[in-house]
Write a protein that holds these residues in place. Structure first.
Motif, PDB file in Angstrom:
ATOM      1  N   GLY A 142     -33.561   6.834   6.905  1.00 46.88           N
ATOM      2  CA  GLY A 142     -32.843   5.599   7.209  1.00 46.88           C
ATOM      3  C   GLY A 142     -32.283   4.937   5.959  1.00 46.88           C
ATOM      4  N   GLY A 143     -33.084   4.873   4.909  1.00 48.78           N
ATOM      5  CA  GLY A 143     -32.625   4.264   3.664  1.00 48.78           C
ATOM      6  C   GLY A 143     -31.496   5.045   3.025  1.00 48.78           C
ATOM      7  N   GLU A 144     -31.572   6.373   3.101  1.00 49.46           N
ATOM      8  CA  GLU A 144     -30.507   7.211   2.537  1.00 49.46           C
ATOM      9  C   GLU A 144     -29.214   7.050   3.323  1.00 49.46           C
ATOM     10  N   ARG A 145     -29.315   6.924   4.650  1.00 48.88           N
ATOM     11  CA  ARG A 145     -28.097   6.704   5.455  1.00 48.88           C
ATOM     12  C   ARG A 145     -27.453   5.371   5.114  1.00 48.88           C
ATOM     13  N   GLN A 146     -28.280   4.332   4.914  1.00 50.25           N
ATOM     14  CA  GLN A 146     -27.729   3.042   4.521  1.00 50.25           C
ATOM     15  C   GLN A 146     -26.995   3.150   3.184  1.00 50.25           C
ATOM     16  N   ARG A 147     -27.566   3.904   2.261  1.00 48.75           N
ATOM     17  CA  ARG A 147     -26.914   4.087   0.962  1.00 48.75           C
ATOM     18  C   ARG A 147     -25.636   4.910   1.095  1.00 48.75           C
ATOM     19  N   ALA A 148     -25.618   5.857   2.040  1.00 47.57           N
ATOM     20  CA  ALA A 148     -24.392   6.626   2.277  1.00 47.57           C
ATOM     21  C   ALA A 148     -23.288   5.724   2.819  1.00 47.57           C
ATOM     22  N   GLN A 149     -23.649   4.811   3.738  1.00 48.12           N
ATOM     23  CA  GLN A 149     -22.660   3.864   4.252  1.00 48.12           C
ATOM     24  C   GLN A 149     -22.146   2.960   3.136  1.00 48.12           C
ATOM     25  N   LEU A 150     -23.052   2.558   2.260  1.00 45.60           N
ATOM     26  CA  LEU A 150     -22.655   1.736   1.127  1.00 45.60           C
ATOM     27  C   LEU A 150     -21.752   2.523   0.183  1.00 45.60           C
ATOM     28  N   ALA A 151     -22.082   3.792  -0.058  1.00 44.69           N
ATOM     29  CA  ALA A 151     -21.263   4.629  -0.939  1.00 44.69           C
ATOM     30  C   ALA A 151     -19.846   4.791  -0.394  1.00 44.69           C
ATOM     31  N   ARG A 152     -19.735   4.966   0.930  1.00 51.56           N
ATOM     32  CA  ARG A 152     -18.408   5.053   1.546  1.00 51.56           C
ATOM     33  C   ARG A 152     -17.605   3.777   1.304  1.00 51.56           C
ATOM     34  N   ALA A 153     -18.280   2.631   1.432  1.00 50.11           N
ATOM     35  CA  ALA A 153     -17.607   1.351   1.199  1.00 50.11           C
ATOM     36  C   ALA A 153     -17.229   1.184  -0.272  1.00 50.11           C
ATOM     37  N   ILE A 154     -18.100   1.600  -1.183  1.00 53.72           N
ATOM     38  CA  ILE A 154     -17.800   1.513  -2.619  1.00 53.72           C
ATOM     39  C   ILE A 154     -16.589   2.382  -2.950  1.00 53.72           C
ATOM     40  N   ALA A 155     -16.529   3.567  -2.351  1.00 49.43           N
ATOM     41  CA  ALA A 155     -15.404   4.469  -2.596  1.00 49.43           C
ATOM     42  C   ALA A 155     -14.083   3.870  -2.141  1.00 49.43           C
ATOM     43  N   GLN A 156     -14.162   2.910  -1.244  1.00 50.20           N
ATOM     44  CA  GLN A 156     -12.954   2.220  -0.768  1.00 50.20           C
ATOM     45  C   GLN A 156     -12.383   1.300  -1.854  1.00 50.20           C
ATOM     46  N   VAL A 157     -13.200   0.990  -2.869  1.00 50.36           N
ATOM     47  CA  VAL A 157     -12.832   0.103  -3.982  1.00 50.36           C
ATOM     48  C   VAL A 157     -12.265  -1.217  -3.448  1.00 50.36           C
ATOM     49  N   PRO A 158     -13.057  -1.937  -2.665  1.00 48.05           N
ATOM     50  CA  PRO A 158     -12.555  -3.176  -2.061  1.00 48.05           C
ATOM     51  C   PRO A 158     -12.630  -4.351  -3.027  1.00 48.05           C
ATOM     52  N   LYS A 159     -11.874  -5.386  -2.708  1.00 47.00           N
ATOM     53  CA  LYS A 159     -12.029  -6.654  -3.418  1.00 47.00           C
ATOM     54  C   LYS A 159     -13.247  -7.407  -2.885  1.00 47.00           C
ATOM     55  N   ILE A 160     -13.533  -7.244  -1.579  1.00 45.95           N
ATOM     56  CA  ILE A 160     -14.690  -7.888  -0.969  1.00 45.95           C
ATOM     57  C   ILE A 160     -15.436  -6.867  -0.114  1.00 45.95           C
ATOM     58  N   LEU A 163     -21.238  -7.007   4.496  1.00 45.80           N
ATOM     59  CA  LEU A 163     -22.432  -6.311   4.968  1.00 45.80           C
ATOM     60  C   LEU A 163     -23.040  -7.109   6.116  1.00 45.80           C
ATOM     61  N   ASP A 164     -23.222  -6.466   7.261  1.00 47.18           N
ATOM     62  CA  ASP A 164     -23.815  -7.142   8.415  1.00 47.18           C
ATOM     63  C   ASP A 164     -25.244  -6.643   8.595  1.00 47.18           C
ATOM     64  N   GLU A 165     -26.204  -7.466   8.135  1.00 51.25           N
ATOM     65  CA  GLU A 165     -27.629  -7.147   8.193  1.00 51.25           C
ATOM     66  C   GLU A 165     -27.896  -5.719   7.708  1.00 51.25           C
ATOM     67  N   PRO A 166     -27.571  -5.438   6.441  1.00 50.25           N
ATOM     68  CA  PRO A 166     -27.668  -4.066   5.921  1.00 50.25           C
ATOM     69  C   PRO A 166     -29.091  -3.560   5.758  1.00 50.25           C
ATOM     70  N   THR A 167     -30.078  -4.461   5.813  1.00 52.67           N
ATOM     71  CA  THR A 167     -31.461  -4.029   5.604  1.00 52.67           C
ATOM     72  C   THR A 167     -32.230  -3.804   6.900  1.00 52.67           C
ATOM     73  N   ASN A 168     -31.551  -3.926   8.029  1.00 51.44           N
ATOM     74  CA  ASN A 168     -32.224  -3.672   9.314  1.00 51.44           C
ATOM     75  C   ASN A 168     -32.817  -2.271   9.340  1.00 51.44           C
ATOM     76  N   HIS A 169     -33.993  -2.142   9.907  1.00 48.10           N
ATOM     77  CA  HIS A 169     -34.672  -0.857  10.107  1.00 48.10           C
ATOM     78  C   HIS A 169     -35.143  -0.208   8.803  1.00 48.10           C
ATOM     79  N   LEU A 170     -35.133  -0.948   7.696  1.00 52.33           N
ATOM     80  CA  LEU A 170     -35.642  -0.422   6.432  1.00 52.33           C
ATOM     81  C   LEU A 170     -37.000  -1.045   6.136  1.00 52.33           C
ATOM     82  N   ASP A 171     -37.845  -0.309   5.420  1.00 54.26           N
ATOM     83  CA  ASP A 171     -39.131  -0.877   5.027  1.00 54.26           C
ATOM     84  C   ASP A 171     -38.911  -1.883   3.893  1.00 54.26           C
ATOM     85  N   PRO A 172     -39.892  -2.742   3.604  1.00 53.23           N
ATOM     86  CA  PRO A 172     -39.689  -3.813   2.615  1.00 53.23           C
ATOM     87  C   PRO A 172     -39.202  -3.319   1.252  1.00 53.23           C
TER      88      PRO A 172
END
Length: 262
Positions: A142-160, A163-172
């Motif tokens: 689950g944590g690796e998938r969240q990081r993959a989604q984040l990596a896809r967004a980073i690759a987009q090189v956005p100005k903003i 993230l909508d509750e990006p830590t859901n289903h992750l351990d503390p």
């Protein structure tokens, strides 16, 4: 005076006669990390969707770099805004590197192939996924998938980055690590967060939503007041010195209610 990167004025949203967001105004400048918090049903995700252009407000407007967001085409908007949502479901058969490359779709034809691959590899490196680039999305934790989604967004090189509750289903531990990673990117971020303990270490600014309205918008130490947090969330907030490090801890706890007489 610094011009806001994103400026929202009197945003409202209604559905089936119900007000979901009521006359919210806020702005963020380059480098801000805005955490939007509030109880369930407060309007957090609806506000995020309006700020990112995914939902047209019933009234009010959002401006990105001074331009009305609703007058920017979706294709152009994708050059400036990346969204990691709660319900994103990547194809589990995709290799990690192929999934992250999807972040470059809005930029198709705008750069050289070598530069495009460098951006993708850098996104994988920054999220710690470079060793996993050949793995399938379905084989990740689950944590690796969240990081993959984040990596896809980073690759987009956005100005903003939204993230909508990006830590859901992750351990503390994974929650804290993900937000620490995001904070270290140096990007402008607007994030809906559910876990109050993650807010102060992550955010430069906090928006507190309750009953469709924005109740506070300030730096964490000003927004997370004892009175407001107890009123909205029913918990107490304490600020304590860390026992071994030179920093402050923000602690949330249920109020100490006296036991009823026997």
């Amino acid at each position: 005076m610094t011009m806001p990167l994103l400026d929202a004025r009197d945003l409202s949203a209604t559905a089936n006669g119900r007000t979901l967001v009521d006359a919210v105004s806020l702005s963020v400048t380059s480098g801000d990390r805005l955490a939007i918090i509030g109880p369930n049903g407060a309007g957090k995700t609806t506000l995020l969707r309006m700020l990112s252009g995914m939902l047209r407000p019933s009234s009010g407007e959002v401006r990105l770099g001074g331009r009305r967001l609703d007058r920017i085409s979706p294709a152009e908007r994708a050059l400036h805004i990346a969204v990691v949502g709660q319900t994103d479901q990547p194809d589990p058969r995709l290799a990690v590197i192929d999934y992250v490359e999807l972040g470059r779709v809005p930029h198709a034809g705008l750069g050289r192939r070598g530069e495009e691959r460098d951006i993708v590899v850098d996104a994988l490196r920054r999220t710690g996924l470079l060793p996993l680039l050949g793995r399938t999305i379905g084989s990740l934790s689950g944590g690796e998938r969240q990081r993959a989604q984040l990596a896809r967004a980073i690759a987009q090189v956005p100005k903003i980055l939204f993230l909508d509750e990006p830590t859901n289903h992750l351990d503390p531990r994974a929650r804290a690590q993900l937000l620490e990673l995001v904070a270290g990117l140096g990007m402008t971020v607007i994030a809906v967060l559910h876990d109050l303990t993650l807010v102060a270490p992550f955010a430069t600014k906090v928006g507190v939503m309750n009953e469709a309205r924005l109740q506070a918008l300030a730096p964490p130490h000003e927004a997370l007041t004892q009175q407001l947090i107890r009123e909205i969330f029913g918990v107490d907030v304490f600020r304590l010195r860390h026992p071994t490090e030179d920093r402050e801890l923000t602690v949330f706890e249920l109020p100490n209610r006296a036991a009823p007489p026997s």
